[in-house]
Motif scaffolding. Structure first.
Motif, mmCIF file in Angstrom:
data_model
loop_
_atom_site.group_PDB
_atom_site.id
_atom_site.type_symbol
_atom_site.label_atom_id
_atom_site.label_comp_id
_atom_site.label_asym_id
_atom_site.label_seq_id
_atom_site.Cartn_x
_atom_site.Cartn_y
_atom_site.Cartn_z
ATOM 1 N N ARG A 7 0.831 -1.200 0.584
ATOM 2 C CA ARG A 7 0.420 0.122 -0.698
ATOM 3 C C ARG A 7 0.702 1.530 0.386
ATOM 4 N N ARG A 8 2.108 0.949 0.868
ATOM 5 C CA ARG A 8 2.684 2.328 1.191
ATOM 6 C C ARG A 8 3.187 2.862 -0.409
ATOM 7 N N MET A 9 4.252 1.478 -1.357
ATOM 8 C CA MET A 9 4.662 1.977 -2.103
ATOM 9 C C MET A 9 3.892 2.012 -3.213
ATOM 10 N N PRO A 31 15.991 -6.749 -3.306
ATOM 11 C CA PRO A 31 14.915 -8.042 -2.408
ATOM 12 C C PRO A 31 14.164 -8.689 -0.976
ATOM 13 N N ILE A 32 12.367 -8.484 -1.042
ATOM 14 C CA ILE A 32 12.648 -8.496 0.549
ATOM 15 C C ILE A 32 11.538 -10.054 -0.003
ATOM 16 N N THR A 33 11.987 -10.769 1.349
ATOM 17 C CA THR A 33 10.865 -12.193 1.204
ATOM 18 C C THR A 33 9.622 -12.083 1.880
ATOM 19 N N ARG A 34 8.535 -12.558 1.275
ATOM 20 C CA ARG A 34 7.427 -13.112 1.382
ATOM 21 C C ARG A 34 7.438 -13.827 3.067
ATOM 22 N N SER A 35 7.756 -13.521 3.579
ATOM 23 C CA SER A 35 8.183 -14.520 5.431
ATOM 24 C C SER A 35 6.847 -13.913 6.211
ATOM 25 N N ALA A 36 6.927 -14.486 7.115
ATOM 26 C CA ALA A 36 5.905 -13.663 8.784
ATOM 27 C C ALA A 36 7.368 -12.372 8.826
ATOM 28 N N LEU A 88 10.447 -14.677 -10.538
ATOM 29 C CA LEU A 88 9.484 -14.841 -8.814
ATOM 30 C C LEU A 88 9.954 -13.257 -8.215
ATOM 31 N N VAL A 89 10.019 -12.153 -9.070
ATOM 32 C CA VAL A 89 10.006 -11.522 -7.865
ATOM 33 C C VAL A 89 8.863 -10.403 -8.476
ATOM 34 N N GLU A 90 7.897 -9.824 -7.662
ATOM 35 C CA GLU A 90 7.005 -9.080 -7.870
ATOM 36 C C GLU A 90 7.834 -7.995 -7.123
ATOM 37 N N VAL A 91 7.912 -6.859 -8.316
ATOM 38 C CA VAL A 91 8.588 -5.681 -8.448
ATOM 39 C C VAL A 91 7.109 -4.673 -7.901
ATOM 40 N N LEU A 92 8.013 -3.943 -6.805
ATOM 41 C CA LEU A 92 6.923 -2.972 -6.417
ATOM 42 C C LEU A 92 6.883 -0.967 -6.622
ATOM 43 N N GLY A 93 8.479 -0.897 -7.362
ATOM 44 C CA GLY A 93 8.720 0.552 -7.353
ATOM 45 C C GLY A 93 10.008 0.589 -7.379
ATOM 46 N N THR A 107 19.111 3.728 -9.306
ATOM 47 C CA THR A 107 18.404 3.518 -9.090
ATOM 48 C C THR A 107 17.765 2.627 -8.632
ATOM 49 N N PRO A 108 17.013 1.954 -7.050
ATOM 50 C CA PRO A 108 16.369 1.258 -6.434
ATOM 51 C C PRO A 108 15.264 0.747 -6.650
ATOM 52 N N TYR A 109 14.987 -0.671 -7.204
ATOM 53 C CA TYR A 109 13.560 -1.120 -7.250
ATOM 54 C C TYR A 109 13.047 -2.125 -5.798
ATOM 55 N N VAL A 110 12.189 -2.306 -5.086
ATOM 56 C CA VAL A 110 11.714 -2.849 -3.689
ATOM 57 C C VAL A 110 10.801 -3.583 -4.831
ATOM 58 N N GLY A 111 11.551 -5.020 -4.576
ATOM 59 C CA GLY A 111 10.806 -6.337 -5.314
ATOM 60 C C GLY A 111 10.251 -7.127 -4.101
ATOM 61 N N LEU A 112 9.238 -8.400 -4.003
ATOM 62 C CA LEU A 112 8.590 -8.983 -3.265
ATOM 63 C C LEU A 112 8.904 -9.973 -3.516
ATOM 64 N N VAL A 113 10.270 -11.465 -3.180
ATOM 65 C CA VAL A 113 10.220 -12.980 -3.782
ATOM 66 C C VAL A 113 10.344 -13.721 -2.791
ATOM 67 N N PRO A 114 9.593 -14.953 -2.833
ATOM 68 C CA PRO A 114 9.912 -16.138 -2.861
ATOM 69 C C PRO A 114 10.583 -16.362 -1.293
ATOM 70 N N ASP A 115 10.271 -16.920 -0.131
ATOM 71 C CA ASP A 115 11.288 -17.205 0.750
ATOM 72 C C ASP A 115 11.615 -18.655 0.776
ATOM 73 N N TYR A 116 11.860 -19.366 -0.267
ATOM 74 C CA TYR A 116 11.947 -20.824 -0.154
ATOM 75 C C TYR A 116 13.316 -20.816 -1.332
#
Length: 200
Positions: A7-9, A31-36, A88-93, A107-116
């Protein structure tokens, strides 16, 4: 927490420099892991590299003529350096564009990646791949502050020690912007946080 980051991105306007076509362009992936407990994926660059050797960095590099945009650059470099498949990367912005001490516009890009993901370091460029929980940076556990004077401004950049890894410089500036965005941490980069060391 990741929903909050999404939401913030979506509503975020980076405050960085406009693209300067006269400077070489580069991009990095955060890369930020999708994890707890979401973690940032970072690298330790090989000590023999001509620029930033032996330093902690996000995967990334210079834009190639074949790259359609800087997102492509960040994803291509992440795959080449640490074996992270672009699919495997969901680029957020993007975060704010910065200029390195070598005169490269990054330029940095934030992306979500699986934790596996099993990362494979490219030995020619990367000494190791490691993760740091995002929450580690929330309370600004800096070891020291570096003052960097650039473009008429003083930057007071934190240096974090995470195990054997020192996270500082441009990488730390990117981390601070991300943590401020996600946690409203209020970490200040343009006011001194004593004590600090002046880097020319």
């Amino acid at each position: 927490m990741l929903d909050d980051l999404l939401r913030r991105m979506q509503g975020y306007s980076p405050l960085g420099l406009p693209i300067d076509e006269s400077l070489p362009q580069a991009a990095v992936l955060l890369p930020i892991t999708r994890s707890a407990e979401p973690c940032l994926v970072l690298t330790l660059r090989a000590s023999g590299l001509s620029t930033h050797g032996g330093e902690v960095a996000f995967p990334g590099g210079r834009r190639d003529p074949e790259d359609s945009d800087l997102i492509c650059t960040a994803l291509r470099e992440a795959e080449e350096e640490i074996g992270l498949p672009a699919g495997l990367v969901e680029v957020l912005g993007p975060l704010s564009t910065l200029v390195s001490r070598h005169g490269i516009q990054v330029t940095p890009y934030v992306g979500l990646v699986p934790d596996y993901v099993e990362y494979q370091a490219n030995d020619a460029e990367i000494a190791s791949v490691f993760m740091v929980p995002l929450a580690y940076f929330r309370n600004d556990p800096r070891e020291m502050t570096h003052r960097i004077d650039y473009l008429g401004k003083s930057w007071y950049v934190p240096s974090y020690q995470y195990g054997e890894y020192k996270i500082w410089g441009l990488t730390a500036i990117m981390v601070v912007e991300l943590v401020n965005l996600l946690y409203d941490a209020g970490i200040e980069l343009h006011r001194p946080s004593a004590p600090f060391t002046h880097l020319s």
